[in-house]
Design a protein around this motif. Structure first.
Motif, PDB file in Angstrom:
ATOM      1  N   ALA A 192       0.857  -1.188   0.000  1.00  0.00           N
ATOM      2  CA  ALA A 192       0.000   0.000   0.000  1.00  0.00           C
ATOM      3  C   ALA A 192       0.891   1.235   0.000  1.00  0.00           C
ATOM      4  O   ALA A 192       2.047   1.194   0.471  1.00  0.00           O
ATOM      5  CB  ALA A 192      -0.922   0.014   1.216  1.00  0.00           C
ATOM      6  N   VAL A 193       0.369   2.321  -0.539  1.00  0.00           N
ATOM      7  CA  VAL A 193       1.129   3.568  -0.585  1.00  0.00           C
ATOM      8  C   VAL A 193       1.324   4.102   0.835  1.00  0.00           C
ATOM      9  O   VAL A 193       0.374   4.175   1.614  1.00  0.00           O
ATOM     10  CB  VAL A 193       0.408   4.612  -1.451  1.00  0.00           C
ATOM     11  CG1 VAL A 193       1.112   5.964  -1.374  1.00  0.00           C
ATOM     12  CG2 VAL A 193       0.340   4.139  -2.896  1.00  0.00           C
ATOM     13  N   SER A 194       2.560   4.432   1.155  1.00  0.00           N
ATOM     14  CA  SER A 194       2.869   4.943   2.491  1.00  0.00           C
ATOM     15  C   SER A 194       3.207   6.432   2.497  1.00  0.00           C
ATOM     16  O   SER A 194       3.013   7.115   3.509  1.00  0.00           O
ATOM     17  CB  SER A 194       4.053   4.179   3.090  1.00  0.00           C
ATOM     18  OG  SER A 194       5.207   4.312   2.266  1.00  0.00           O
ATOM     19  N   LYS A 195       3.677   6.961   1.340  1.00  0.00           N
ATOM     20  CA  LYS A 195       4.125   8.355   1.334  1.00  0.00           C
ATOM     21  C   LYS A 195       4.075   8.914  -0.082  1.00  0.00           C
ATOM     22  O   LYS A 195       4.409   8.237  -1.049  1.00  0.00           O
ATOM     23  CB  LYS A 195       5.555   8.450   1.882  1.00  0.00           C
ATOM     24  CG  LYS A 195       6.097   9.856   2.013  1.00  0.00           C
ATOM     25  CD  LYS A 195       7.504   9.801   2.604  1.00  0.00           C
ATOM     26  CE  LYS A 195       8.131  11.166   2.771  1.00  0.00           C
ATOM     27  NZ  LYS A 195       9.494  11.090   3.338  1.00  0.00           N
ATOM     28  N   LEU A 196       3.634  10.173  -0.176  1.00  0.00           N
ATOM     29  CA  LEU A 196       3.631  10.917  -1.434  1.00  0.00           C
ATOM     30  C   LEU A 196       4.489  12.164  -1.245  1.00  0.00           C
ATOM     31  O   LEU A 196       4.304  12.906  -0.277  1.00  0.00           O
ATOM     32  CB  LEU A 196       2.208  11.324  -1.833  1.00  0.00           C
ATOM     33  CG  LEU A 196       1.205  10.189  -2.051  1.00  0.00           C
ATOM     34  CD1 LEU A 196      -0.204  10.761  -2.196  1.00  0.00           C
ATOM     35  CD2 LEU A 196       1.569   9.359  -3.266  1.00  0.00           C
ATOM     36  N   THR A 197       5.421  12.400  -2.170  1.00  0.00           N
ATOM     37  CA  THR A 197       6.310  13.555  -2.064  1.00  0.00           C
ATOM     38  C   THR A 197       6.262  14.363  -3.347  1.00  0.00           C
ATOM     39  O   THR A 197       6.586  13.842  -4.430  1.00  0.00           O
ATOM     40  CB  THR A 197       7.765  13.121  -1.794  1.00  0.00           C
ATOM     41  OG1 THR A 197       7.815  12.344  -0.593  1.00  0.00           O
ATOM     42  CG2 THR A 197       8.666  14.337  -1.641  1.00  0.00           C
ATOM     43  N   TRP A 198       5.823  15.617  -3.245  1.00  0.00           N
ATOM     44  CA  TRP A 198       5.814  16.534  -4.374  1.00  0.00           C
ATOM     45  C   TRP A 198       7.016  17.467  -4.270  1.00  0.00           C
ATOM     46  O   TRP A 198       7.257  18.074  -3.199  1.00  0.00           O
ATOM     47  CB  TRP A 198       4.538  17.364  -4.389  1.00  0.00           C
ATOM     48  CG  TRP A 198       3.328  16.622  -4.854  1.00  0.00           C
ATOM     49  CD1 TRP A 198       2.870  16.486  -6.134  1.00  0.00           C
ATOM     50  CD2 TRP A 198       2.383  15.917  -4.027  1.00  0.00           C
ATOM     51  NE1 TRP A 198       1.714  15.745  -6.167  1.00  0.00           N
ATOM     52  CE2 TRP A 198       1.380  15.379  -4.884  1.00  0.00           C
ATOM     53  CE3 TRP A 198       2.278  15.680  -2.659  1.00  0.00           C
ATOM     54  CZ2 TRP A 198       0.312  14.637  -4.424  1.00  0.00           C
ATOM     55  CZ3 TRP A 198       1.220  14.941  -2.183  1.00  0.00           C
ATOM     56  CH2 TRP A 198       0.241  14.423  -3.060  1.00  0.00           C
ATOM     57  N   THR A 199       7.774  17.608  -5.351  1.00  0.00           N
ATOM     58  CA  THR A 199       8.954  18.469  -5.382  1.00  0.00           C
ATOM     59  C   THR A 199       8.809  19.482  -6.509  1.00  0.00           C
ATOM     60  O   THR A 199       8.507  19.106  -7.661  1.00  0.00           O
ATOM     61  CB  THR A 199      10.238  17.637  -5.587  1.00  0.00           C
ATOM     62  OG1 THR A 199      10.316  16.630  -4.572  1.00  0.00           O
ATOM     63  CG2 THR A 199      11.474  18.521  -5.513  1.00  0.00           C
ATOM     64  N   ALA A 200       9.044  20.745  -6.183  1.00  0.00           N
ATOM     65  CA  ALA A 200       8.890  21.813  -7.177  1.00  0.00           C
ATOM     66  C   ALA A 200      10.078  21.849  -8.121  1.00  0.00           C
ATOM     67  O   ALA A 200      11.210  21.474  -7.768  1.00  0.00           O
ATOM     68  CB  ALA A 200       8.741  23.159  -6.477  1.00  0.00           C
ATOM     69  N   ALA A 201       9.835  22.306  -9.332  1.00  0.00           N
ATOM     70  CA  ALA A 201      10.903  22.502 -10.308  1.00  0.00           C
ATOM     71  C   ALA A 201      11.798  23.646  -9.840  1.00  0.00           C
ATOM     72  O   ALA A 201      11.393  24.470  -9.013  1.00  0.00           O
ATOM     73  CB  ALA A 201      10.303  22.821 -11.674  1.00  0.00           C
ATOM     74  N   PRO A 202      13.054  23.700 -10.322  1.00  0.00           N
ATOM     75  CA  PRO A 202      13.954  24.795  -9.929  1.00  0.00           C
ATOM     76  C   PRO A 202      13.315  26.163 -10.148  1.00  0.00           C
ATOM     77  O   PRO A 202      12.670  26.407 -11.169  1.00  0.00           O
ATOM     78  CB  PRO A 202      15.175  24.579 -10.836  1.00  0.00           C
ATOM     79  CG  PRO A 202      15.157  23.111 -11.140  1.00  0.00           C
ATOM     80  CD  PRO A 202      13.702  22.744 -11.231  1.00  0.00           C
ATOM     81  N   ASN A 203      13.490  27.027  -9.170  1.00  0.00           N
ATOM     82  CA  ASN A 203      12.936  28.388  -9.178  1.00  0.00           C
ATOM     83  C   ASN A 203      11.412  28.391  -9.150  1.00  0.00           C
ATOM     84  O   ASN A 203      10.786  29.416  -9.433  1.00  0.00           O
ATOM     85  CB  ASN A 203      13.426  29.182 -10.393  1.00  0.00           C
ATOM     86  CG  ASN A 203      14.931  29.315 -10.442  1.00  0.00           C
ATOM     87  OD1 ASN A 203      15.578  29.517  -9.403  1.00  0.00           O
ATOM     88  ND2 ASN A 203      15.510  29.189 -11.622  1.00  0.00           N
ATOM     89  N   GLY A 204      10.809  27.254  -8.826  1.00  0.00           N
ATOM     90  CA  GLY A 204       9.360  27.174  -8.729  1.00  0.00           C
ATOM     91  C   GLY A 204       8.913  27.029  -7.290  1.00  0.00           C
ATOM     92  O   GLY A 204       9.642  27.337  -6.350  1.00  0.00           O
TER      93      GLY A 204
END
Length: 242
Positions: A108-120
């Motif tokens: 099962a999914v345990s973690k979601l990580t969103w990362t912004a693009a450079p300078n975003g």
């Protein structure tokens, strides 16, 4: 003149202090990560969005980590693309397995990580939503998502405190999804009398229609017999002499 000014000055200072205290307390009360909507049905599927406001005046939010509760695994979790962000999905083993559409899932999914693009990222004074689809939702009263919000200056806001029912909101509350029991469907025993009643009504309507049909047929035959007798009678009577 001085005696008149002193009370007015004191009153103004008192009002200013009260206003400052009220505004100071009310300012950051709602500026935390939330999940929307906040309520769903157990066993169902839904679209949910993690809403992340930026609390910094000088830095941008560049990473958002959402931890799904270990005690309430979800079999299916999918993310929606967010322009300017990439997402990574981490899974864990679950025991007992989670059943989804008749299949037993051991992960099962345990973690979601969103990362912004450079300078975003999420700029000061802005917020961003990160939509996900989840289901079937577990048979539990609530799901608590612990979230880490990382800023471009290295600071991290930890939205990980679980709320206490009936208590005050924590300083750094975690987003909470409240789950309610699905509506119970009607049992076969309860629906049987209704079906029997419908059958009785159908039988009664059919019997009435049959009775009216027979009566009409009899009336028609009687009309034909009477008409035939009248015709024969006119043939037997001699024609009148002029």
């Amino acid at each position: 003149m001085i005696r008149l000014r002193r009370p007015a000055t004191a009153a103004a200072l008192t009002l200013a202090a009260v206003a400052t205290a009220v505004l100071g307390l009310a300012g950051p009360a709602s500026a935390h990560v939330t999940v929307n909507p906040t309520e769903a049905k157990q066993g169902g599927y839904g679209r949910f969005a993690f809403r992340v406001p930026n609390e910094s005046d000088t830095a941008s939010t560049t990473k958002v980590e959402v931890n799904l509760p270990e005690d309430a695994p979800v079999g299916s979790v999918s993310t929606m693309p967010v322009p300017g962000w990439t997402v990574t999905v981490e899974k864990r083993k679950v025991d007992p397995p989670v059943e989804v559409h008749g299949s037993q899932l051991t992960e099962a999914v345990s973690k979601l990580t969103w990362t912004a693009a450079p300078n975003g990222g999420v700029k000061p004074g802005e917020f961003q939503e990160f939509p996900v689809s989840m289901g079937p939702l577990p048979q539990t009263d609530r799901m608590v998502f612990k979230v880490l919000q990382t800023y471009s200056d290295g600071n991290i806001s930890r939205w990980i405190e679980e709320p206490t029912p009936g208590g005050e909101e924590p300083e750094n509350p975690a987003p909470v999804l409240t789950l309610t029991a699905a509506a119970a469907s009607a049992s076969p025993a309860a629906s049987a009398p209704a079906a029997a009643a419908d059958d009785d009504d159908d039988d009664a309507d059919t019997g009435a229609a049959t009775a009216f049909g027979v009566a009409g047929l009899v009336a028609g035959l009687a009309g034909l017999v009477l008409g035939g007798l009248a015709f024969l009678r006119t043939r037997r009577e001699p024609a009148s002499k002029s």
